[in-house]
Design a protein around this motif. Structure first.
Motif, PDB file in Angstrom:
ATOM      1  N   UNK A 180       0.854  -1.193   0.000  1.00 17.44           N
ATOM      2  CA  UNK A 180       0.000   0.000   0.000  1.00 17.44           C
ATOM      3  C   UNK A 180       0.882   1.232   0.000  1.00 17.44           C
ATOM      4  N   UNK A 181       0.482   2.243  -0.722  1.00 16.14           N
ATOM      5  CA  UNK A 181       1.270   3.455  -0.791  1.00 16.14           C
ATOM      6  C   UNK A 181       0.848   4.454   0.268  1.00 16.14           C
ATOM      7  N   UNK A 182       1.739   5.431   0.512  1.00 13.24           N
ATOM      8  CA  UNK A 182       1.464   6.456   1.524  1.00 13.24           C
ATOM      9  C   UNK A 182       0.190   7.226   1.219  1.00 13.24           C
ATOM     10  N   UNK A 183       0.007   7.478  -0.087  1.00 16.72           N
ATOM     11  CA  UNK A 183      -1.156   8.281  -0.466  1.00 16.72           C
ATOM     12  C   UNK A 183      -2.462   7.605  -0.103  1.00 16.72           C
ATOM     13  N   UNK A 184      -2.463   6.288  -0.333  1.00 19.25           N
ATOM     14  CA  UNK A 184      -3.679   5.532  -0.016  1.00 19.25           C
ATOM     15  C   UNK A 184      -3.914   5.489   1.497  1.00 19.25           C
ATOM     16  N   UNK A 185      -2.817   5.359   2.209  1.00 17.84           N
ATOM     17  CA  UNK A 185      -2.967   5.344   3.681  1.00 17.84           C
ATOM     18  C   UNK A 185      -3.533   6.681   4.149  1.00 17.84           C
ATOM     19  N   UNK A 186      -3.007   7.741   3.565  1.00 16.88           N
ATOM     20  CA  UNK A 186      -3.476   9.070   3.935  1.00 16.88           C
ATOM     21  C   UNK A 186      -4.970   9.201   3.653  1.00 16.88           C
ATOM     22  N   UNK A 187      -5.360   8.584   2.516  1.00 16.43           N
ATOM     23  CA  UNK A 187      -6.773   8.638   2.143  1.00 16.43           C
ATOM     24  C   UNK A 187      -7.636   7.928   3.202  1.00 16.43           C
ATOM     25  N   UNK A 188      -7.117   6.784   3.634  1.00 16.38           N
ATOM     26  CA  UNK A 188      -7.885   6.048   4.661  1.00 16.38           C
ATOM     27  C   UNK A 188      -7.975   6.876   5.950  1.00 16.38           C
TER      28      UNK A 188
ATOM     29  N   UNK B 103     -11.366   7.803   9.035  1.00 14.27           N
ATOM     30  CA  UNK B 103     -11.204   7.734  10.498  1.00 14.27           C
ATOM     31  C   UNK B 103     -11.245   9.139  11.065  1.00 14.27           C
ATOM     32  N   UNK B 104     -11.698   9.169  12.257  1.00 13.45           N
ATOM     33  CA  UNK B 104     -11.713  10.466  12.928  1.00 13.45           C
ATOM     34  C   UNK B 104     -11.434  10.173  14.397  1.00 13.45           C
ATOM     35  N   UNK B 105     -10.169  10.122  14.711  1.00  9.76           N
ATOM     36  CA  UNK B 105      -9.772   9.694  16.060  1.00  9.76           C
ATOM     37  C   UNK B 105      -8.390  10.222  16.365  1.00  9.76           C
ATOM     38  N   UNK B 106      -8.048  10.202  17.624  1.00  4.45           N
ATOM     39  CA  UNK B 106      -6.712  10.649  18.002  1.00  4.45           C
ATOM     40  C   UNK B 106      -5.714   9.529  17.834  1.00  4.45           C
ATOM     41  N   UNK B 107      -6.163   8.306  18.130  1.00  5.40           N
ATOM     42  CA  UNK B 107      -5.264   7.156  18.059  1.00  5.40           C
ATOM     43  C   UNK B 107      -5.346   6.495  16.708  1.00  5.40           C
ATOM     44  N   UNK B 108      -5.001   5.212  16.674  1.00  4.70           N
ATOM     45  CA  UNK B 108      -4.967   4.526  15.384  1.00  4.70           C
ATOM     46  C   UNK B 108      -5.793   3.238  15.391  1.00  4.70           C
ATOM     47  N   UNK B 109      -6.668   3.088  16.388  1.00  3.52           N
ATOM     48  CA  UNK B 109      -7.393   1.831  16.486  1.00  3.52           C
ATOM     49  C   UNK B 109      -8.349   1.641  15.303  1.00  3.52           C
ATOM     50  N   UNK B 110      -9.086   2.682  14.977  1.00  2.00           N
ATOM     51  CA  UNK B 110     -10.005   2.600  13.848  1.00  2.00           C
ATOM     52  C   UNK B 110      -9.255   2.395  12.558  1.00  2.00           C
ATOM     53  N   UNK B 111      -8.131   3.110  12.473  1.00  2.00           N
ATOM     54  CA  UNK B 111      -7.306   2.999  11.280  1.00  2.00           C
ATOM     55  C   UNK B 111      -6.900   1.541  11.074  1.00  2.00           C
TER      56      UNK B 111
ATOM     57  N   UNK C 275      -9.957   1.177  -2.235  1.00  2.00           N
ATOM     58  CA  UNK C 275     -10.367   1.717  -0.927  1.00  2.00           C
ATOM     59  C   UNK C 275     -11.843   2.071  -0.941  1.00  2.00           C
ATOM     60  N   UNK C 276     -12.260   2.757  -1.970  1.00  2.00           N
ATOM     61  CA  UNK C 276     -13.670   3.150  -2.051  1.00  2.00           C
ATOM     62  C   UNK C 276     -14.555   1.903  -2.141  1.00  2.00           C
ATOM     63  N   UNK C 277     -14.056   0.893  -2.891  1.00  2.00           N
ATOM     64  CA  UNK C 277     -14.831  -0.335  -3.047  1.00  2.00           C
ATOM     65  C   UNK C 277     -15.029  -1.023  -1.681  1.00  2.00           C
ATOM     66  N   UNK C 278     -13.957  -1.061  -0.933  1.00  2.00           N
ATOM     67  CA  UNK C 278     -14.032  -1.795   0.353  1.00  2.00           C
ATOM     68  C   UNK C 278     -14.655  -0.948   1.464  1.00  2.00           C
ATOM     69  N   UNK C 279     -14.226   0.285   1.523  1.00  2.00           N
ATOM     70  CA  UNK C 279     -14.657   1.087   2.677  1.00  2.00           C
ATOM     71  C   UNK C 279     -15.852   2.002   2.363  1.00  2.00           C
ATOM     72  N   UNK C 280     -16.224   2.055   1.118  1.00  2.00           N
ATOM     73  CA  UNK C 280     -17.358   2.921   0.782  1.00  2.00           C
ATOM     74  C   UNK C 280     -16.885   4.322   0.459  1.00  2.00           C
ATOM     75  N   UNK C 281     -17.852   5.199   0.213  1.00  2.00           N
ATOM     76  CA  UNK C 281     -17.527   6.590  -0.110  1.00  2.00           C
ATOM     77  C   UNK C 281     -16.954   7.247   1.143  1.00  2.00           C
ATOM     78  N   UNK C 282     -15.896   8.051   0.991  1.00  2.00           N
ATOM     79  CA  UNK C 282     -15.310   8.682   2.190  1.00  2.00           C
ATOM     80  C   UNK C 282     -16.362   9.464   2.984  1.00  2.00           C
TER      81      UNK C 282
END
Ligand code: ATP
Length: 817
Positions: A558-566, A571-579, A609-616
């Protein structure tokens, strides 16, 4: 009644004679008549009896050993065979004189004399009539006395009361015989056959289990009726005693039977178990005893264990207590006692382990290493307890695990969230059904060493319920002064926790009980920036999840850009659990394709990403724009990290009322009022007509329901909002602010700065207004987090307004008059 051998006078023979036995010849009324008519001599040789009383009509054997007695018996036997028999007052007296004998006795006839091989003489006597000693005339060679007859007062022939008494005597005598196991049942027959009234009474009195004194008392009563009554009384007492005795005996016998039965069954069970090849309970307990010898216990614990083991040996294996006792002893054997793993105090190695497992977190790692350094230097292993506090998913728990790994210690964790019962910490007493040790002791058993790294997760979520306060039990756990003898109710012993390294975690410091908080050294952890999250995901979360799903980096990258997108879109959190869960979702999708041998992209694309996680998801905490008057961006701190919030206000015609909505707490409402009052007081300076405040109503609202909104930190944002509203001027673009206000126009510092800054950055804020006293907080934040942000430090509210408000009017500006 004493031992008897039943004989009648006819069948009395020496062969059947036994010196221990009493003989029971039955006296007929005719014999009695004859006996009563016999004339008594004037003087008689007197035979003192040590321990019995002879009653008229009754036949008893007497064993004589004293020289005087033997001579008396021999002389009398050779002569008229009649002697006087009296009882001694004190049976110990070897040679009683005239004062040592009772004065009332019985004239007796010698029936038989038998010389025993030991030189003693046994004589069988039959009582005849009662007499009273008149005077002792000589005491040598044996006592001789002049005597007089004692008349017997007989009741009237028709005295029905007397007949009833006699019937009762017979009845009771029969009952007593029944209850006495030593009296043969033939005695009943003898009693039934007694016809003579006085003989019945004398016979019963003679055979009852009474003392010499009591029997003598009976003999001395002249009235036959009184004697009968007194005899009846003694019989009653005797019967009651017998019944009681039998009752007790039967109870005792029952218990014994029960025990014997159980013993027998246990033996059988043991045999069956052995036949089946299983370990018998005995063997199990022996094994426990053996194991105990290998334990490093102090003497007290050793003794305690032995005592408890022998208690178990005495228990019925089928009883529930046996099971509890077994658990108890097994716990003792399984618990580590003074068994320590050796610490690896190589701090460089420790640093490496921490770096390997966690990205960033430099401050926390630094503090941890310092902590280990102190441990190494002090070497007593006692260490302050650390509390890692911060939003969820920032790696508090996993840092604890890394510390354990770095030190080479075992790792255990308990979650305290929602725990409300003290017994969860301290255990239940053994007497409880289903009793267990508390979580602390259970975890140590699991750890297998006495010095693990022990994570107390979510210490801020402890609550106090009905059954005691768990925090008070934790106080003892966390107090280095007390925790060398932590008492668990189940263990019933103090256990040394002082070598355990406790690390607590919490989301909200303020929610921890103050006494607990004081015992810990707090290390604060704040949320991650987007860049950090991307790094964490790339270095740790993605590889970790790949492995967890049975894939390797050859299968998926996975590339950095895609991770950033995720990070940004999902996610909307301080930590990384949801991520982490989102990444897992993406990987699962690839894993499915690999397993089903379908085509898939080996490098995750945006479309995947959109396919798996849906629309942002719509990012609500993005800075919007400054087109509307009265809209200001504030910064909030919540237990899950920082957040931005929008403050809106609206003006409408009215009478100067201030309405505040948005589910605000009291402190926020007060801030709004302060802001408005300040504006009124400074209306002139701000170029506002004072009439405005009477002509218009103002409505202040703070949307975003999920954010708890209390605290003073929105003060300057409210002020700015109201001024923008009243002046209809635009607020500076991409600006956020946080600070408390006072009526005098001062700006005060607020907390949670790091989280707020990170939230602001995430939301695309460029400039931030803060109280100048918060500058030190900013200085503590790493340079890279602050990139792209401009800070304005202010002291006065007027400075806030000067920075925040532009000269431009908002779109569709109203003209307020
Ligand atoms: N800096 C980091 N580097 C690598 N992984 C991290 C980092 N921070 C968190 N993680 C990972 O994120 C996950 C969640 O972390 P962890 O369970 O430790 O969070 P926490 O702070 O204890 O949360 P909570 O307060 O909910 O208990 C773990 O898998 C952990 O390894």
């Amino acid at each position: 009644m004493s031992n008897h051998k039943i004989l009648t006078i006819d069948n009395l023979s020496l062969q059947e004679f036994d010196s221990e036995a009493e003989l029971i010849p039955l006296l007929t009324p005719e014999d009695e008549e004859e006996m009563n008519n016999e004339e008594l001599p004037v003087s008689l040789p007197i035979l003192p009896l040590r321990n019995t009383v002879l009653f008229p009509g009754v036949v008893i054997p007497i064993s004589a050993g004293r020289d005087k007695s033997i001579k008396l018996i021999n002389d009398a036997n050779a002569g008229g065979k009649i002697i006087g028999v009296v009882s001694q007052i004190n049976e110990e007296d070897e040679d009683p004189s005239k004062d040592d004998i009772h004065k009332i006795g019985t004239v007796a006839r010698i029936l038989r004399v038998l010389k025993m091989p030991d030189g003693n003489v046994t004589v069988i006597l039959q009582g005849k009539k009662r007499f009273e000693i008149d005077e002792v005339v000589s005491e040598e060679p044996y006592m001789t006395a002049s005597i007089k007859e004692v008349s017997e007062e007989r009741p009237d022939e028709n005295d029905s009361e007397f007949t009833a008494i006699l019937d009762s005597v017979k009845e009771l005598a029969i009952q007593i015989i029944k209850e006495s196991p030593n009296i043969p049942s033939e005695a009943t027959f003898a009693i039934k056959n007694i016809e003579s009234q006085s003989f019945l009474i004398n016979f019963v009195s003679s055979n009852m289990n009474l003392s010499v004194k009591e029997k003598q008392g009976l003999l001395s009563i002249n009235g036959l009726k009184e004697r009968a009554l007194e005899t009846l009384r003694y019989m009653n007492v005797e019967l009651q005693k017998l019944e009681l005795k039998n009752d007790i005996q039967s109870k005792v016998r029952f218990d014994l039977d029960q025990q014997q039965r159980e013993y027998f069954l246990h033996q059988q069970m043991k045999t069956i178990q052995e036949e089946l090849g299983g370990v018998s309970q005995e063997e199990e307990m022996d094994e426990m005893g053996q194991k105990a010898k290998t334990k490093k216990w102090d003497e007290k614990t050793q003794k305690h264990f032995e005592k408890e083991l022998s208690k178990m040996r005495r228990m019925n294996p089928q009883s529930p207590d046996f099971g509890i006792q077994r658990n108890y002893l097994e716990l003792f054997l399984e618990l580590p006692w003074g068994e320590y793993s050796k610490d690896k105090f190589d701090l460089k190695h420790a640093q490496k382990v921490l770096d390997k497992d966690h990205f960033g977190l430099d401050e926390v790692k630094k503090r941890m290493i310092e902590h280990l350094a102190v441990l190494k230097l002090r070497n007593d292993m006692k260490s302050p307890i650390i509390c890692l506090t911060g939003p969820p998913g920032v790696g508090k728990t996993s840092i604890g695990r890394s510390v354990a790994e770095a030190l080479g210690r075992e790792y255990v964790r308990i979650s305290l969230g929602g725990l409300r019962d003290e017994a969860e910490i301290r255990g239940h007493r053994k007497t409880y059904i289903g009793a267990m040790p508390g979580r602390i002791i259970q975890s140590l058993k699991k750890a297998g060493t006495s010095n693990p790294v022990f994570i107390l997760d979510e210490i801020d979520k402890l609550s106090s319920g009905n059954s005691g306060d768990p925090s008070s039990a934790l106080l003892e756990v966390l107090d280095p002064e007390q925790n060398n003898a932590f008492y668990d109710n189940f263990l019933e012993m103090g256990y040394d926790l002082s070598k355990v390294m406790f690390i607590a975690t919490s989301n909200n410091m303020a929610a921890i009980q103050p006494a607990l908080r004081d015992r810990m050294e707090v290390i604060k952890m704040s949320g991650y920036t987007i860049e950090e999250k991307v790094e964490i995901a790339k270095r740790h979360l993605f590889p970790k999840q790949l492995e967890a799903h049975g894939l390797t980096s050859k299968d998926l990258t996975i590339g950095k850009k895609q991770l950033e997108k995720i990070v940004e879109g999902y996610t909307r959190e301080s930590g990384v659990r949801n991520l982490e869960t989102k990444i897992a979702q993406v990987i699962r999708n690839a894993a499915k394709a690999v397993a089903m041998e379908e085509e898939y992209n080996k490098k995750v694309t945006d479309e995947d990403i959109v396919k798996v996680l849906g629309v942002p998801r719509l990012e609500r905490d993005k800075y919007e724009n400054n087109d509307v008057a009265g809209v200001v961006t504030g910064l909030a701190w919540t237990s899950v990290g920082g957040d931005i919030l929008f403050i809106e206000s609206l003006i409408s015609e009215g009478k100067g009322a201030l309405t505040i909505t948005g589910n605000l707490g009291n402190v926020m409402k007060e801030s709004a009022t302060i802001a408005l009052e300040y504006i009124k007081a400074n209306a002139k300076k701000l170029g506002l007509a004072i009439e405005l405040f009477q002509k218009y109503n103002i409505h202040l609202h703070v949307p975003e329901g999920a954010t708890p909104k209390d605290g003073p930190s929105a003060g300057i944002a409210m002020l700015t909002s109201l001024v923008s509203l009243l002046t209809q001027k635009k607020v500076k673009k991409s600006l956020a602010m946080t600070g408390e206000i006072t009526l005098r126009g001062k700006v005060l510092p607020v907390g949670g700065i790091k989280e707020k800054i990170l939230a602001a950055k995430r939301a695309g804020i460029k400039e931030i207004i803060l109280c100048h006293e918060n500058k030190s907080d900013i200085d503590e934040i790493k340079e890279e987090y602050l990139e792209g942000l401009t800070f304005h430090y202010v002291k006065e509210m007027s400075e806030v307004l000067a920075i925040a408000l532009t000269d431009q009017n908002v779109k569709n500006a109203k003209t307020l008059k």
